[in-house]
Design a protein around this motif. Structure first.
Motif, PDB file in Angstrom:
ATOM      1  N   TRP A  93       5.683   2.396   7.502  1.00  0.00           N
ATOM      2  CA  TRP A  93       6.999   3.059   7.417  1.00  0.00           C
ATOM      3  C   TRP A  93       6.825   3.576   5.786  1.00  0.00           C
ATOM      4  N   PRO A  94       7.743   4.493   5.757  1.00  0.00           N
ATOM      5  CA  PRO A  94       7.768   5.437   4.448  1.00  0.00           C
ATOM      6  C   PRO A  94       7.532   4.661   3.095  1.00  0.00           C
ATOM      7  N   GLY A  95       6.725   5.505   2.382  1.00  0.00           N
ATOM      8  CA  GLY A  95       6.525   5.213   1.215  1.00  0.00           C
ATOM      9  C   GLY A  95       4.981   4.059   0.962  1.00  0.00           C
ATOM     10  N   ALA A  96       4.813   3.538   2.051  1.00  0.00           N
ATOM     11  CA  ALA A  96       3.590   2.527   1.990  1.00  0.00           C
ATOM     12  C   ALA A  96       2.324   3.225   1.537  1.00  0.00           C
ATOM     13  N   VAL A  97       1.336   2.437   0.820  1.00  0.00           N
ATOM     14  CA  VAL A  97       0.105   2.686   0.445  1.00  0.00           C
ATOM     15  C   VAL A  97      -1.241   1.937   1.030  1.00  0.00           C
ATOM     16  N   LEU A  98      -1.898   2.319   1.749  1.00  0.00           N
ATOM     17  CA  LEU A  98      -3.165   1.382   2.294  1.00  0.00           C
ATOM     18  C   LEU A  98      -4.269   1.936   1.627  1.00  0.00           C
ATOM     19  N   ARG A  99      -5.060   1.457   0.832  1.00  0.00           N
ATOM     20  CA  ARG A  99      -5.936   1.747  -0.010  1.00  0.00           C
ATOM     21  C   ARG A  99      -7.153   1.011   0.393  1.00  0.00           C
ATOM     22  N   GLY A 100      -8.015   1.757   1.448  1.00  0.00           N
ATOM     23  CA  GLY A 100      -9.170   0.915   1.634  1.00  0.00           C
ATOM     24  C   GLY A 100     -10.605   1.423   0.950  1.00  0.00           C
ATOM     25  N   ASP A 101     -10.600   1.834  -0.222  1.00  0.00           N
ATOM     26  CA  ASP A 101     -11.466   2.574  -0.952  1.00  0.00           C
ATOM     27  C   ASP A 101     -12.775   1.610  -1.307  1.00  0.00           C
ATOM     28  N   LEU A 102     -12.469   0.190  -1.072  1.00  0.00           N
ATOM     29  CA  LEU A 102     -13.538  -0.703  -1.557  1.00  0.00           C
ATOM     30  C   LEU A 102     -13.824  -1.613  -0.362  1.00  0.00           C
ATOM     31  N   ASN A 103     -13.187  -1.819   0.553  1.00  0.00           N
ATOM     32  CA  ASN A 103     -13.157  -2.549   1.575  1.00  0.00           C
ATOM     33  C   ASN A 103     -12.169  -2.351   2.957  1.00  0.00           C
ATOM     34  N   ASN A 112       3.772  -4.375  11.894  1.00  0.00           N
ATOM     35  CA  ASN A 112       4.494  -3.146  11.073  1.00  0.00           C
ATOM     36  C   ASN A 112       4.505  -3.596   9.609  1.00  0.00           C
ATOM     37  N   VAL A 113       4.266  -2.454   8.971  1.00  0.00           N
ATOM     38  CA  VAL A 113       4.173  -2.532   7.387  1.00  0.00           C
ATOM     39  C   VAL A 113       5.265  -1.635   7.020  1.00  0.00           C
ATOM     40  N   GLN A 114       6.273  -2.278   6.260  1.00  0.00           N
ATOM     41  CA  GLN A 114       7.518  -1.800   6.030  1.00  0.00           C
ATOM     42  C   GLN A 114       7.338  -0.842   4.798  1.00  0.00           C
ATOM     43  N   GLU A 115       8.503  -0.544   4.257  1.00  0.00           N
ATOM     44  CA  GLU A 115       8.559   0.552   3.212  1.00  0.00           C
ATOM     45  C   GLU A 115       8.050  -0.013   1.919  1.00  0.00           C
ATOM     46  N   ARG A 116       7.383   0.913   1.112  1.00  0.00           N
ATOM     47  CA  ARG A 116       6.965   0.663  -0.062  1.00  0.00           C
ATOM     48  C   ARG A 116       5.906  -0.314  -0.239  1.00  0.00           C
ATOM     49  N   CYS A 117       5.065  -0.768   0.662  1.00  0.00           N
ATOM     50  CA  CYS A 117       4.209  -1.745   0.883  1.00  0.00           C
ATOM     51  C   CYS A 117       2.902  -1.036   0.084  1.00  0.00           C
ATOM     52  N   VAL A 118       2.029  -1.919  -0.721  1.00  0.00           N
ATOM     53  CA  VAL A 118       0.802  -1.602  -1.368  1.00  0.00           C
ATOM     54  C   VAL A 118      -0.115  -2.557  -0.508  1.00  0.00           C
TER      55      VAL A 118
END
Length: 252
Positions: A93-103, A112-118
């Protein structure tokens, strides 16, 4: 600089005008010369600048490209970077950030991953457990939560503003209350309700409560379909643009 100042003072002293008048005359002369030397360009009335640029949703890193299933909903302002996999029926959902740069980061079926999750993943976990972030099927991640190198087994609920640190494990049919903090390496057993900072055992879930966990994720999945039909791969914003152009009398 000193010589230039002396010459300027002499020039001002020899004139009958005050220094302020001299400066104003010089400025007006330069402005007149600039205006006469350039042509004024009047833009065409049908010239409208449209800016379709926006935040990048998919960010490949090296050989890693985020993978999104065909029927998964990912909001336009979500950031997926690197080793990220969003499985069938999942929604971010809007604003979430999923950073798979290391793993690796995996969002399982109908989760579901809701709003503004990191969500992030470290190179390695100090507990020796897997460092990748794994969210299994039928999992609900509440808004503003922070997950880092943790594992969430099927059919769990993570409350809003929760924090799960490296190596933490949430076993199946468990619920984490809003605002909970799970320390590194902490294990939440199956069928239990935990809450607090740090998270502590509250009580055992009833059979009826465990049956409601997947129903919540299915309901959110059904809700995401109405958003999914609006945000097609090429969006439907062009319809609004065409409508706005017509209101301005611009040929489409």
């Amino acid at each position: 600089m000193a010589a230039l100042a002396r010459i300027t003072r002499r020039a001002v002293a020899t004139t009958s005008l005050s220094p302020a008048h001299v400066i104003l005359r010089a400025l007006s002369t330069s402005a007149t010369a600039t205006t006469s030397g350039t042509k004024t360009v009047t833009p065409s009335p049908d010239r409208v600048k449209w800016d379709y640029r926006g935040q990048r949703q998919i960010i490949p890193l090296g050989q890693w490209l985020p993978k999104v299933a065909v029927d998964a909903y990912v909001a336009p302002n979500v950031v997926l970077a690197g080793q990220v996999t969003v499985c069938d029926g999942a929604s971010v959902w809007p604003g979430a950030v999923l950073r798979g740069d290391l793993n690796k980061i995996t969002v399982g079926f109908c989760s579901n991953v809701q709003e503004r999750c990191v969500i992030h993943a470290a190179w390695s976990s100090p507990t020796g457990l897997p460092a990748e972030t794994s969210i299994e099927r039928f999992v609900t991640i509440g808004a503003y939560s922070l997950l880092r190198s943790c594992t969430i087994e099927p059919e769990c609920i993570i409350g809003q503003h929760s924090i799960l640190m490296e190596g933490s494990l949430v076993e199946t049919h468990s619920i984490l209350e809003a605002g909970s903090v799970v320390p590194p390496g902490r294990r939440i057993p199956s069928g239990e309700l935990w809450a607090g900072n740090p998270a502590r055992f509250v009580r055992t879930l009833t059979h009826e409560e465990t049956l409601e966990i997947p129903k919540l994720s299915v309901a959110i999945n059904d809700l995401s379909k109405s958003y999914f039909s609006e945000f097609l791969p090429y969006s439907t914003v062009y319809l609004e643009v065409e409508k706005f152009k017509k209101s301005l009398g611009i040929s489409v």
